[in-house]
Design a protein around this motif. Sequence first.
Motif, mmCIF file in Angstrom:
data_model
loop_
_atom_site.group_PDB
_atom_site.id
_atom_site.type_symbol
_atom_site.label_atom_id
_atom_site.label_comp_id
_atom_site.label_asym_id
_atom_site.label_seq_id
_atom_site.Cartn_x
_atom_site.Cartn_y
_atom_site.Cartn_z
ATOM 1 N N GLU A 569 50.567 45.791 48.593
ATOM 2 C CA GLU A 569 50.124 45.550 46.937
ATOM 3 C C GLU A 569 51.062 44.731 46.033
ATOM 4 N N MET A 595 48.907 35.984 40.977
ATOM 5 C CA MET A 595 48.160 36.830 40.740
ATOM 6 C C MET A 595 46.716 37.068 38.840
ATOM 7 N N LYS A 599 43.160 36.496 37.500
ATOM 8 C CA LYS A 599 42.746 36.882 37.185
ATOM 9 C C LYS A 599 42.220 36.809 36.153
ATOM 10 N N ARG A 604 39.306 37.357 42.142
ATOM 11 C CA ARG A 604 40.825 38.438 42.877
ATOM 12 C C ARG A 604 41.553 37.916 44.270
ATOM 13 N N TRP A 606 44.067 39.250 47.454
ATOM 14 C CA TRP A 606 44.705 40.072 48.439
ATOM 15 C C TRP A 606 45.174 39.700 49.169
#
Length: 626
Positions: A569, A595, A599, A604, A606
């Motif tokens: 993260e 990121m 957004k 999203r 990950w």
Amino acid sequence: MKRGACFILLVMIWTVGYVQNTSLDELEKALLNASTQTERMSVLKELAFLLKNDDREKAMSYARESLYLARRLDDQYGIAEAHHTLGMIYRYQNMYDEALDHFLQALKIREEIQDEVGLARSYNNIGQISDLQGNLSEALGYYEKSLMLRLQNKDSVGIIYSYISIGEVFEKQGDFEQAISSYADALIIANAKNELKGEAFAHAKMGDLFFRMKMYENAEMHYRKGLDQSTSLDDKNGIVLNQTGLATVLTHHGQYPEAQAMLEESLVISRENGFKERTLDAYAALTRVYSDQENYERAYEYQNQYTNLKDSIFNQLKSESLAAIRARHELEKKENEILELRRRQQIDQLRNISLWGLFAGLLLLGGLAIVIYRYRIQARNNLLLSQQKEKIIAKNRQLEVSNQELEDFAYAVSHDLKQPLRTIGSYSGLIKQRYFYKLGEEGQEYLELITGGVTQLHNLLSDLLTYSNVGSNSGQPQMIHLDEVMQSVKYNLAQQISESGAELTINPMPAVPGNYSALVQLFQNLISNGIKFNESPVPRILISYIPRSNAHCIMVRDNGIGIPEEFREKIFKAFQRLHTREKYAGSGIGLAISMKVVKQHGGRIWVSEAEDGGSIFWVEFPFKGK
Ligand code: ADP
């Protein structure tokens, strides 16, 4: 007993005899056979009426039951009759107040139901009570009312006795003329209607009055007529009454043997028939006959018998009255108990109703309270929610402003720093060109460090500028074909790909709404990192599209060094790096930029671990409107 009272009683007994001819046996049978409540009620009343003189207790209980049934049947006529009967029973026990109370109740109902025959009887009864209590003018008023009604109704027997009653009152008031006139009226009607019983009684009354007035011949004439009539009817009462009167006249005339014989006969009849009052009269008359003949012994004997009988009558009356009072007391107690029970029942019912009402009310109130409570909670929640929303909106606005300020600051810093950095770079380049060999080994090393630092700082500032520029000139989103984006990336990274010998596999891509250069920036960072952080002999990067029900999902998989779980993260934050710059070059801003781009596209990003230990970066673009 006073003579006046005796007459009233007599009137009543005779009236009863007229009204009630049915025998006790027949009535008792009728009571057993009564099939309806109405029938039973009526027979009970008759029985009570008949027994009121002989068995007052029984009479009282029959009358009470009759009243009870009449009330249950809501039979107003029956109620009035029962009150009337009860009044008579009390009257026979000389309980005048109680009697009057029942007579008045009967009167009230009879007035309501306009029962004229009954009303006449009620007036007569009340008149008798007033008479007995010595209220003569009141008595006269009631008797006259009764007479009027009876005249209207052509009730001859009633008329005869009303005239006699009125005559009695006048007599008591000393108005003999009016009394004679009333008795005469009674006689005329009785004669005209051939009511011999009434006529015999009226003759007895006339006889008594004339005797009082010392008009002995007139008295004798009436007594003889009365005696004849009652003998022809075998009316024992009439016989005894007239015989006693006649004997008194004969005594007055000194006709003692006749008087004596007559009185002895009267005495027998009276004793046989239980006429106590007549027996008393006979004793009194016999005392007189013997004392007039100066036979004081016999006179004393009769006087004695008279006194004994009077006492026994008095005692009997007394004990009967006491028994009646006791019975009445018991009855009232029972009635009160019933009333109390009913009252309690009503209270219970009321209480039940109230309880149910209360329960229902409480339920309603409870329901209302819950509704209000829910409504208020809802309203409060809505208020809180809207307040929260407003706060969030305000916070977002603040954040947007501060982000913007930060980005502006980052842009200004990186932009403004670039200028002096460029100066340092160009002058250190000049020094390198002109004085490199003059510097000596140590000076050359320092100069290399300066120019390296300048390059590094330059790259950092460029990345910072890129970061702060993401989305600033994006404009309206367009449908971007990611295949084309991948081709641009491949083109931009051509040198790195060829130097590393990396193999890129790009599967067919979808189109997504967005900003072309930002998307290039995003995938370039991911693919470049996949090649850079890779120790495999042949770095392999696979870019695939995985369709989902609500989003486009793009997977970028490498066979690189992988990312420990605890950093997966953290690496998306600016300047977060897991390795030294010496080992893997970079500023630590690439993933922060990625990121930001994702957004801005509403998606999203990950990272997860690939099967071979490498990394898989996932980028998801949700469908618009879903
Ligand atoms: P930079 O690449 O400039 O270091 P990034 O923001 O792109 O900065 O990446 C941050 C850090 O995440 C890297 O320094 C590296 O440690 C780790 N990293 C990023 N991509 C990969 C990858 N594909 N495999 C392993 N580590 C990675």
